[in-house]
Every structure is written in C-alpha cells, then in structure tokens.
Design an enzyme around this catalytic site. Sequence first.
Site, PDB file in Angstrom:
ATOM      1  N   GLY A  40       0.801  -1.221   0.000  1.00  0.00           N
ATOM      2  CA  GLY A  40       0.000   0.000   0.000  1.00  0.00           C
ATOM      3  C   GLY A  40       0.831   1.266   0.000  1.00  0.00           C
ATOM      4  O   GLY A  40       0.365   2.316   0.403  1.00  0.00           O
ATOM      5  N   GLY A  41       2.076   1.151  -0.447  1.00  0.00           N
ATOM      6  CA  GLY A  41       2.903   2.340  -0.571  1.00  0.00           C
ATOM      7  C   GLY A  41       3.623   2.754   0.705  1.00  0.00           C
ATOM      8  O   GLY A  41       4.416   3.682   0.693  1.00  0.00           O
ATOM      9  N   LYS A  64      16.466   1.771  -9.042  1.00  0.00           N
ATOM     10  CA  LYS A  64      16.477   2.943  -9.914  1.00  0.00           C
ATOM     11  C   LYS A  64      15.036   3.420 -10.075  1.00  0.00           C
ATOM     12  O   LYS A  64      14.125   2.629 -10.252  1.00  0.00           O
ATOM     13  CB  LYS A  64      17.056   2.549 -11.275  1.00  0.00           C
ATOM     14  CG  LYS A  64      17.001   3.663 -12.293  1.00  0.00           C
ATOM     15  CD  LYS A  64      18.397   4.147 -12.652  1.00  0.00           C
ATOM     16  CE  LYS A  64      18.337   5.358 -13.559  1.00  0.00           C
ATOM     17  NZ  LYS A  64      18.698   6.620 -12.876  1.00  0.00           N
ATOM     18  N   HIS A  71       2.220   1.425 -15.599  1.00  0.00           N
ATOM     19  CA  HIS A  71       2.083   0.073 -15.089  1.00  0.00           C
ATOM     20  C   HIS A  71       1.321  -0.716 -16.145  1.00  0.00           C
ATOM     21  O   HIS A  71       0.154  -0.468 -16.383  1.00  0.00           O
ATOM     22  CB  HIS A  71       1.324   0.106 -13.766  1.00  0.00           C
ATOM     23  CG  HIS A  71       1.096  -1.246 -13.191  1.00  0.00           C
ATOM     24  ND1 HIS A  71       1.656  -1.650 -12.007  1.00  0.00           N
ATOM     25  CD2 HIS A  71       0.400  -2.307 -13.665  1.00  0.00           C
ATOM     26  CE1 HIS A  71       1.293  -2.894 -11.777  1.00  0.00           C
ATOM     27  NE2 HIS A  71       0.534  -3.323 -12.758  1.00  0.00           N
ATOM     28  N   GLU A  83       3.573  -8.336 -14.095  1.00  0.00           N
ATOM     29  CA  GLU A  83       3.478  -6.880 -14.018  1.00  0.00           C
ATOM     30  C   GLU A  83       4.802  -6.248 -14.428  1.00  0.00           C
ATOM     31  O   GLU A  83       5.870  -6.697 -13.997  1.00  0.00           O
ATOM     32  CB  GLU A  83       3.114  -6.440 -12.603  1.00  0.00           C
ATOM     33  CG  GLU A  83       1.765  -6.970 -12.152  1.00  0.00           C
ATOM     34  CD  GLU A  83       1.235  -6.273 -10.901  1.00  0.00           C
ATOM     35  OE1 GLU A  83       0.016  -6.245 -10.739  1.00  0.00           O
ATOM     36  OE2 GLU A  83       2.046  -5.782 -10.082  1.00  0.00           O
ATOM     37  N   ARG A 134      -2.445 -15.713  -9.837  1.00  0.00           N
ATOM     38  CA  ARG A 134      -3.880 -15.840  -9.573  1.00  0.00           C
ATOM     39  C   ARG A 134      -4.646 -15.006 -10.588  1.00  0.00           C
ATOM     40  O   ARG A 134      -4.062 -14.347 -11.425  1.00  0.00           O
ATOM     41  CB  ARG A 134      -4.168 -15.305  -8.169  1.00  0.00           C
ATOM     42  CG  ARG A 134      -3.613 -13.872  -8.027  1.00  0.00           C
ATOM     43  CD  ARG A 134      -4.095 -13.144  -6.824  1.00  0.00           C
ATOM     44  NE  ARG A 134      -3.338 -11.939  -6.594  1.00  0.00           N
ATOM     45  CZ  ARG A 134      -3.554 -10.765  -7.171  1.00  0.00           C
ATOM     46  NH1 ARG A 134      -4.507 -10.647  -8.067  1.00  0.00           N
ATOM     47  NH2 ARG A 134      -2.813  -9.710  -6.899  1.00  0.00           N
TER      48      ARG A 134
END
Lengths: 449, 70
Positions: free
Chosen positions: A164-165, A201, A208, A275, A292
């Site tokens: 969550g960042g 980096k 995304h 991703e 998944r």
Amino acid sequence: MIRKILIANRGEIASRIIRTCRKLGILTVAVHSEADSDSPFVGLADEAYLLGGSRVQESYLNVNKILEIAKETGAEAIHPGYGFLSENADFARSCEEAGLIFIGPKPEIIQQMGNKVEARKKMEQAGLPLVPGFSRPLIDSAEAAAVAEKIGYPVMLKAAAGGGGIGMQAVANEDELIKAFEGNQKRAQLFFGNGDMFIEKLIEKPRHIEIQVLADSFGNAVYLWERECSVQRRHQKVVEEAPSSFLDEETRNKMGMAAVKAVKSIGYSNAGTLEFLVDADKNFYFLEMNTRLQVEHPVTEEITGLDLVEQQIKIASGNKLDFTQSEIKQDGHSIEVRIYAEDPKTFYPAPGRITTMELPEGEGIRHELAVHGTSVVSHFYDPMIAKLVVSGESRDKAIERLREALASYKIEGIKTNLPLLMEIISHEAFSQGDTTTDFIAKYIKKLTV
Amino acid sequence: MAELKASMAGNVWKIVANEGQSVTDGQDIIILESMKMEIPIAAEEAGTIKELKVNEGDFVNEGDVLAVIE
C-alpha cells in the site's frame, strides 16, 4: 471436468466465479463470515456455509474450516479468487494433501513468485529485464547512499515487507535519501515488523502495464495481451484498460513473447499476470508475477471474448488449452473502474450502510458487484464494493460510454470515489492517454497520505 | 490543548505513545486500521499526551477524539 467447486473468497469475485460455474454446469459452495451473511454471493451459490466471525482470521483465512467444509460438501476443487488465500503456497499444498484441486499454479511456483527477491532472480534467468537495483537488504543509510550513487539518482526506496505504498519513497539526492531512509525503515518496522529496505532505480514517467498469460499443464502457454493500470492512488489501481493506448505493436508483441517464455521456463500452469513498469522510451521492466486471477481481468475478457475463470477451471481439470496464440484475437477497447467505499478526497476508507443503489444499464456496460442496495459495507474487508466495466469499438467510444455510465451511477448512504472516477476519466490528459502512475497526483490533486 | 481525532472509521490497531509522554509535531500516536488500510494519526503540534481516550482494538467513528495533547 470438475463438477463441484468451493469458492474461498467473498464479494464481487465470489459472485463472478459462481456465474461461470453456473454456465458450465458446475455446482458451487460459498463460504462466508458473519458480516457477509447478507452478501449477494452467499445467495447465488448452490450451497453456503458460515465459516466463523467477521475477522479474516476467523473466516476467509480459516484454512482448517474451509478444507473441512470442502470435504463435507464433496467439493472437488477450491477457487481462491484474489487476495486472501490465493497466493498462499501452504494453503495450495494443504488442498493437494486433502485430495482437492487448487485452481491455480503448483505450490512451489506460488512460493517462488511470492518471494520478491527470489522471483526477480528467477525471472531474470528467464530473460526478463529488471529495474536496476540491489538484491539484498541495505545495512544502513550509508550503504544505501553508496548503492544509490552507483545506480544513479533518482532512486526509489522500498520496504521489503511494504504494501500500500508504506515505506516507499522516491528520492532525488543523497540528503533526501539519508533523511528518508531512517524514517521509512522505522515506519516499516512499526507497521510490518520488518525494517528491511531495498533500493531501485526510479523509472521516470512510468506506466504500469501487465501481461495476462494462460498456461496448461502440458507446457502450452499463450498471452492475452496487456492491461494498462497506471492510474493509481496509494499505489493501488483505480482505472484499468485494455489495450494500452501507449504500446505499439512491436513492444506489445515483445512483452507478450517475453512473458510466455518466462512462464514456460518456470513451469507455470493456470492463469497468471506479469506486471511491468514501462518507461517513456518503451523499455519494460519486470516487477512481479501474480499467480492468480486479477481484479482487472474483465477488461481482457471483453477484448478477447474469453472467459478467464472458465479457462482456469478447464486447466485445473487437466484440459489442454484449446486454442493457439494466433487464434486469439482482440477486438475493441475496454475500461474498468474500481468503485471504493472511501472519501474521494482523502482516500480514507468509509464503511457504512448503503441506502440507495441505482446502476446504469446498456450496451457495453458490465457490472461486478460485492453489494446490494441495502448492504452494510463493513470495515473488516477491502473497500472495493463494485467494478464498472465498459467496452466500445474504440478507446474514445469506451470513454464516452464510461462517462455516461458514471453520470447515472448512484450509490448513497456511504462515501464513494465515484466523483474522483468521473474527474479522472473526464480529464483531457486521460483522453490523450497521458496515463503515467503519477496521474492522480499530477492532474487531480496532491495525495494527502 | 489539542484533540487528536480519527480521520476515518475503523479499529484502533496500535497505540504507539503513552499518557504523559512528550511528543513532537508529526509524531505518530495511534495507528487506525480499516478495510485493510493502516492510517497513522500523528500529533499536529508538540506537547504532552494528557489523555488517551481509546484502547487497542476499539472501534472508532470518523471524528472521534482519540487523545488529548497539551
């Protein structure tokens, strides 16, 4: 073919899985918590059983109870959906040991891909490019500074256990790095009980973009093109679309082929998603693999005409993929927006009781719902209460439909992000496809968290 | 005297300061948890924690007073 499936999940994805099972003539067993007794998915399933209290440990993560109900009801397989137990290798193993089919890849693969460091190593060996970084936790801020110097600023500081960042920060120089290092380390320790920090980096103006793959247990694998999910808040996706307006044919094919090669090399089976971050020059870097079904899988279904849950069940039943890469066609454009029960300005969760729900209907509009018109949205679970998926022959057409649909989408009684979604998709930068991961911060507002 | 208020409805997940403790501006006092999200609630000014009004595990509504700092 599997004849009876227990769905170890809740909300919209449980309903989504039940829908495909019904189409295929497969019986369904829902399991639920106390707070979810009144949820739509419970009523949709052929059978439904209470797992326990509302907390996830007592319900959706209660492995023993889930396996017990699967046995008692004669279910042959378990579909884990996303979240909860879906990427839990021990659970997948327990299913196998109990003689149940886990609808997903083998436990060893889940484990490998679940460990960020190991996954990066494996995928690098399989030929995927990685964001330049450092492969072990940093000892202190001095080492972080030395590593950053070598990689070159700006860099991204990341907590190993982060989510969550939290514990994640971009820094532009050594001063900022030293300051950020200790604060983030402390916070990561406090939040996750693990203060390990990494450095990478910083990819500037990143998008995304992820590749959907399907692989059977006979070594066949295909890619179903990409989804772009750049518009995020708190590092979580808000708007997803397929195809990406940014990729050209060459990059698209290159990414797809690289993904297929990678999944073949690790012996992957079932549906999965790789991703990537893609920079302004269309270089792509592997981030992680989700072993998944993804939340945003519907946009891929809309442009390919394939039912991904059906494919998952067929693969888990031991079938071969019944199409080849060249037989997969994509047609039109699809956009999904996630409707969250949250304050549209602060993004803080906003549980409560829904008093009114009116949904738009029409051509190219698809709903995935976790709630009904009088649901209580509980603070125990994820704030996503619905997904609106809109399709059209072109991106412009899809955006136009989405704007009309959102204009007549009504949920009252709780705060939702509907106003934010409208603002995003009505923005000129969105129409132009200028969708980098800082879209909300850049065009809509400064984040407060 | 300043009241520290909940910025969202949820559970008090962790209390990371004690009554009587002096705190700095921006220091995390309480961490709320709701819908899988953890939100730290930080002091808005330096001072001493006069009273903690909640316990770990309590459910709070948006705007509830969590602590008093003076």
